[in-house]
Motif scaffolding. Sequence first.
Motif, PDB file in Angstrom:
ATOM      1  N   VAL A 304       0.834  -1.201   0.000  1.00 57.06           N
ATOM      2  CA  VAL A 304       0.000   0.000   0.000  1.00 57.06           C
ATOM      3  C   VAL A 304       0.868   1.250   0.000  1.00 57.06           C
ATOM      4  N   ALA A 305       1.936   1.241   0.825  1.00 58.46           N
ATOM      5  CA  ALA A 305       2.797   2.416   0.918  1.00 58.46           C
ATOM      6  C   ALA A 305       3.469   2.703  -0.427  1.00 58.46           C
ATOM      7  N   TRP A 306       4.050   1.674  -1.038  1.00 55.49           N
ATOM      8  CA  TRP A 306       4.720   1.872  -2.324  1.00 55.49           C
ATOM      9  C   TRP A 306       3.730   2.276  -3.419  1.00 55.49           C
ATOM     10  N   GLN A 307       2.603   1.575  -3.477  1.00 55.77           N
ATOM     11  CA  GLN A 307       1.640   1.869  -4.546  1.00 55.77           C
ATOM     12  C   GLN A 307       1.093   3.282  -4.410  1.00 55.77           C
ATOM     13  N   TRP A 308       0.822   3.694  -3.166  1.00 58.91           N
ATOM     14  CA  TRP A 308       0.291   5.040  -2.953  1.00 58.91           C
ATOM     15  C   TRP A 308       1.339   6.089  -3.324  1.00 58.91           C
ATOM     16  N   LYS A 309       2.586   5.856  -2.871  1.00 55.78           N
ATOM     17  CA  LYS A 309       3.647   6.835  -3.147  1.00 55.78           C
ATOM     18  C   LYS A 309       3.866   6.981  -4.658  1.00 55.78           C
ATOM     19  N   VAL A 310       3.942   5.852  -5.370  1.00 50.21           N
ATOM     20  CA  VAL A 310       4.172   5.917  -6.817  1.00 50.21           C
ATOM     21  C   VAL A 310       3.014   6.630  -7.507  1.00 50.21           C
ATOM     22  N   THR A 311       1.788   6.281  -7.108  1.00 50.84           N
ATOM     23  CA  THR A 311       0.605   6.894  -7.730  1.00 50.84           C
ATOM     24  C   THR A 311       0.603   8.398  -7.540  1.00 50.84           C
ATOM     25  N   GLN A 312       0.869   8.844  -6.306  1.00 48.96           N
ATOM     26  CA  GLN A 312       0.843  10.279  -6.037  1.00 48.96           C
ATOM     27  C   GLN A 312       2.005  10.993  -6.714  1.00 48.96           C
ATOM     28  N   ALA A 313       3.152  10.313  -6.788  1.00 50.77           N
ATOM     29  CA  ALA A 313       4.296  10.920  -7.471  1.00 50.77           C
ATOM     30  C   ALA A 313       4.003  11.093  -8.961  1.00 50.77           C
ATOM     31  N   VAL A 314       3.338  10.112  -9.553  1.00 50.62           N
ATOM     32  CA  VAL A 314       2.961  10.223 -10.961  1.00 50.62           C
ATOM     33  C   VAL A 314       1.998  11.392 -11.152  1.00 50.62           C
ATOM     34  N   CYS A 315       0.991  11.467 -10.300  1.00 53.45           N
ATOM     35  CA  CYS A 315       0.021  12.575 -10.389  1.00 53.45           C
ATOM     36  C   CYS A 315       0.727  13.921 -10.290  1.00 53.45           C
ATOM     37  N   GLN A 316       1.629  14.033  -9.321  1.00 56.91           N
ATOM     38  CA  GLN A 316       2.338  15.288  -9.100  1.00 56.91           C
ATOM     39  C   GLN A 316       3.187  15.645 -10.311  1.00 56.91           C
ATOM     40  N   THR A 317       3.859  14.655 -10.898  1.00 54.35           N
ATOM     41  CA  THR A 317       4.704  14.904 -12.069  1.00 54.35           C
ATOM     42  C   THR A 317       3.872  15.369 -13.256  1.00 54.35           C
ATOM     43  N   LEU A 318       2.718  14.734 -13.449  1.00 53.51           N
ATOM     44  CA  LEU A 318       1.860  15.105 -14.578  1.00 53.51           C
ATOM     45  C   LEU A 318       1.292  16.507 -14.414  1.00 53.51           C
ATOM     46  N   ARG A 319       1.044  16.913 -13.164  1.00 54.33           N
ATOM     47  CA  ARG A 319       0.521  18.269 -12.934  1.00 54.33           C
ATOM     48  C   ARG A 319       1.606  19.325 -13.141  1.00 54.33           C
ATOM     49  N   LYS A 321       3.713  20.487 -10.981  1.00 56.53           N
ATOM     50  CA  LYS A 321       4.031  21.251  -9.769  1.00 56.53           C
ATOM     51  C   LYS A 321       3.812  20.362  -8.551  1.00 56.53           C
ATOM     52  N   LYS A 322       4.478  20.726  -7.470  1.00 56.67           N
ATOM     53  CA  LYS A 322       4.402  19.894  -6.273  1.00 56.67           C
ATOM     54  C   LYS A 322       3.052  20.045  -5.588  1.00 56.67           C
ATOM     55  N   ASP A 323       2.611  18.925  -5.013  1.00 61.94           N
ATOM     56  CA  ASP A 323       1.358  18.973  -4.252  1.00 61.94           C
ATOM     57  C   ASP A 323       1.528  19.889  -3.051  1.00 61.94           C
ATOM     58  N   PHE A 324       0.492  20.631  -2.735  1.00 59.50           N
ATOM     59  CA  PHE A 324       0.533  21.577  -1.621  1.00 59.50           C
ATOM     60  C   PHE A 324      -0.690  21.349  -0.734  1.00 59.50           C
ATOM     61  N   PRO A 325      -0.545  21.162   0.530  1.00 65.04           N
ATOM     62  CA  PRO A 325       0.678  21.334   1.329  1.00 65.04           C
ATOM     63  C   PRO A 325       1.580  20.097   1.370  1.00 65.04           C
ATOM     64  N   VAL A 326       1.044  18.901   1.125  1.00 62.41           N
ATOM     65  CA  VAL A 326       1.888  17.708   1.179  1.00 62.41           C
ATOM     66  C   VAL A 326       1.525  16.808   0.002  1.00 62.41           C
ATOM     67  N   LEU A 327       2.360  15.815  -0.255  1.00 60.46           N
ATOM     68  CA  LEU A 327       2.150  14.883  -1.347  1.00 60.46           C
ATOM     69  C   LEU A 327       0.790  14.196  -1.213  1.00 60.46           C
ATOM     70  N   GLY A 328       0.005  14.224  -2.296  1.00 58.86           N
ATOM     71  CA  GLY A 328      -1.294  13.559  -2.297  1.00 58.86           C
ATOM     72  C   GLY A 328      -2.415  14.388  -1.736  1.00 58.86           C
ATOM     73  N   ALA A 329      -2.106  15.648  -1.310  1.00 58.18           N
ATOM     74  CA  ALA A 329      -3.148  16.481  -0.699  1.00 58.18           C
ATOM     75  C   ALA A 329      -3.606  17.591  -1.621  1.00 58.18           C
ATOM     76  N   GLY A 330      -3.292  17.485  -2.929  1.00 63.93           N
ATOM     77  CA  GLY A 330      -3.717  18.509  -3.866  1.00 63.93           C
ATOM     78  C   GLY A 330      -5.210  18.471  -4.083  1.00 63.93           C
ATOM     79  N   LEU A 331      -5.727  19.535  -4.695  1.00 73.66           N
ATOM     80  CA  LEU A 331      -7.163  19.620  -4.949  1.00 73.66           C
ATOM     81  C   LEU A 331      -7.571  18.767  -6.144  1.00 73.66           C
ATOM     82  N   GLU A 332      -6.629  18.410  -7.013  1.00 77.05           N
ATOM     83  CA  GLU A 332      -6.953  17.656  -8.220  1.00 77.05           C
ATOM     84  C   GLU A 332      -7.054  16.165  -7.907  1.00 77.05           C
ATOM     85  N   PRO A 333      -7.633  15.366  -8.826  1.00 75.47           N
ATOM     86  CA  PRO A 333      -7.818  13.929  -8.571  1.00 75.47           C
ATOM     87  C   PRO A 333      -6.504  13.238  -8.233  1.00 75.47           C
ATOM     88  N   SER A 334      -6.584  12.277  -7.318  1.00 79.58           N
ATOM     89  CA  SER A 334      -5.378  11.582  -6.865  1.00 79.58           C
ATOM     90  C   SER A 334      -5.040  10.389  -7.728  1.00 79.58           C
TER      91      SER A 334
END
Length: 945
Positions: A304-319, A321-334
């Motif tokens: 779960v930890a690895w899958q979540w981290k990779v998923t959120q990192a991919v989302c952040q890269t595609l956007r 810009k870095k998620d704000f305030p923390v990884l995976g907490a952006g307003l856009e779909p996760s």
Amino acid sequence: MCSPEEAALLRLEEVFSATLARINSFVLQPLLEAAPEPSDPWGRECLQLLQQLHRSSQQLWEVTEESLHSLQKRLRHPDSISLESLLLLHSADRVLQVHLEYLESYTSCVAVQAFQKAVKRREYWQGQRKALQQLLSGMNSEGSVGTALVHALCQPLTHHVQQYVLLLLSLGDTVGERHPARELLVHAATVFGNLQSFMRQELDQAMATQALWHTLSSRLRDVLCTPARRLLQDSQDIPVTVTPLRAERVLLFDDALVLLQGHSVYTSDLKLVWVEPGQDGCMFHLLTPEEEFSFCSKDPQGRVAWQWKVTQAVCQTLRGKKDFPVLGAGLEPSEPPTCRCGAYTFRAEGRFSQATYEGEWYWGRPHGKGTLKWPDGRNHVGDFCQGLEHGFGIRLVPQASEDKFNCYKCHWQEGSMCGYGICEYSTSEVYKGYFQEGLRHGFGVLESTPQTPQPCRYTGHWERGQRSGYGIEEDGDRGERYIGMWQADQRHGPGVMVTQAGVCYQGTFQADKMVGPGILLSEDDSLYEGTFARDLTLVGKGKVTFPNGFTLEGSFGSGAGRGLHTQGVLDTAALPPDPGSTRKRQLGLGVFPVENRWQGVYGPFQDFVQAGCPGDLQEALLGFHVQSSRELRKSQEYLCCERTHPEDHAGRMEDILEELLQHRAPEALQQCLRKALNNSLHPLGKLLRTLMLTFQATYSGIGANKHLQGLAQEEVKQHAQELWAAYRGLLQVALQCKGQAPEEDEDAETRELHVHRLVLPLVLPSFYSELFTLYLLLHEREDSLYSQGIANLSLFPDTKLLEFLDVQKHLWPLKDLTLTTNQRYSLVRDKCFLSATECLQKMITTVDPREKLEVLERTYGEIEATVSRVLGQEHKLPMDDLLPLLIYVVSRAQIQHLGAEIHLIRDMMAPIHTGGLYDFLLTALESCYEHIQKEDMRLHRLPSR
């Protein structure tokens, strides 16, 4: 009155502004001055990072000073300056952005240890330790200078943001719910609270990244280390195994997934990493452009930890810009989108090896619009599907010589050219036609420019890249045109050869050579039947029939410098052949069945109809037009094809089918068909233009030979039938789309009626120029005699001509002869039966056979009307009276090439008119034509009747 919190904010800004000023003066400025001029790229990179940090610190000091001034004004004039005028409240987002820029510069320096590498003058920094201690509370005097700098540049900012949050929250509690500044206070407190969380995450990631570089070899550090890269997860912290690669270590950065295996590094751009969703247990799967990996952890929590981290990192890269305030907490779909855009260079062996693809992707495969570029200069721009070229695409292939390319503008299917395409070759040849599995297949035209040493043009059918089936080749160098069958790129089977000199040959070819007996027709109507050589030289046994009827039968041969020699029997007793029999010498009839000649043109249209007329297949099956782009070859602009936008085709087809349903009545249908056939973007219009191309390739220029007239006229009729069948096919699809019952099949008689009444009049103008030329050539001798007769008859005044033609005097319209003083009837010309004459002259204003017959019918009516007026009563003319009157009208109308007109009308007339009024009138006109040709007409002698 100002609140205590505002006063505290003022003191906080004063302290932070002073701290930033000291940092710039005692830390950053000396640091830049102390750093020697680096000689290596990495040293220059660190210097640039420090310079950027200095600029960010200066901007942070400036915005702090601005905030301080706004607080001072508020405290001095609390009654006139409102709380919401504070910079921290009305421009919280701007202040946040400045803090983020400083934080980014600082953490980049931390991640690559820029401070430690820049500190070289240890004596100077040992002397500055007291100044640093003033900036830090609780600094260890035994620590390194680099570590001291790290804390000196971060601790004040951390404390300052923390105090911001506390004071803004406290200030928010002091104002009422309806206070104008309430929303601004809540927003500012939230913004800086989020900044606090973001700072903690960024500092942790920067320190973890810095620590990572110490665990890697210098070679790996050189490959992986960049200032902006941050470590998000390490398999040494949460163990995970990767198959099939068996990686020793897995590193997840904020921009890439890295697998380490010995000295090998496998890096995957996160923009092109897909995580398969909805997986349980200890395993999940990743897709990249060339690999599929399975990640297996020791327990479900690790997965779960690895899958979540990779998923959120991919989302952040595609956007981006870095998620704000923390990884995976952006307003856009996760969850990252399955369709993306990106660039990738393929490494594995295959067609795409070393090629860089840039464009749209779907689940690890090129899918959508994209561009492929190979190191050798090849590139492909177009549509992709599941990793392969599929749809319209333009392929550019460089050739050995400089600035020479082959350019393929074509439809592709599963990686190879399939469907219609236009290809421009470096040899100056252009192919426009169909492909299958990357080879020319079906109908196509291969043409070289006239400037080439051996200009040539082939219009016909192809099979597996070779000319095969029915086709026409024109050899401009030899002045020849071949019409006939091909096999394996060679003339093979029955064929007709036409030369620029007017010589025609019909016979059999085998492996590109003439074999067996054949027929040779010369311009002067001489006929040779026998065998001959490749260059049409008479060789072997044969028989020659001369225009005067003499025949020569025997053996023929030729030799160098000896000319043609023969041994045989010359027969001079035969009479000259009848011109009618000479006209019947038509080549190709029965040899090339008309319904089979152009199946390569009809076939794709039938496939289009059988597929239900899908808009996305219209170009691939029916073709498209694009202008030649050779003048743009020095740039890449020509890759933009000027064809019609294919995305419009689906909607257009719906409109086309709907229009067919609304215009099914005969009158409305003909208007609908006219509009369709005149539109080059309509399926029927496209089909007609391709048929026009084949007709011109066969019968224009060198092919304008009277012995091909029969071949041409039956081809025009066949095209009309096929176009009617094409319309019927579209109509059935339209009915099916609306859920209506299909129309019943037509019987042969009904189909023939519709073709001649609705379609032939519309398509004949497209072929008329070449077709009528053939009729002119075929009837040239008779028309010449007719013209002489017309010229002689035109010398007669009206009364003399009526008398010469033996028109009964009581039928003469003398009242139409308006006489002037001293003028006799015998001098007036072109006044009798003027309305009939003017009516007949309209025959040449139309190409429609039916309209020509209607003109003839009206002419007959005008003659009878004039006679009835002369007699004072309605009068029906018997044939004995009609023929001389019609001869008179024809001679006065002076229609050129009347013989060609008459025979074209008869050949194209609807069978339903055979034996009817139109047939009778056409026969009467034909009799007039023949009478005028006779010698006694040309010598002013009255013909005996």
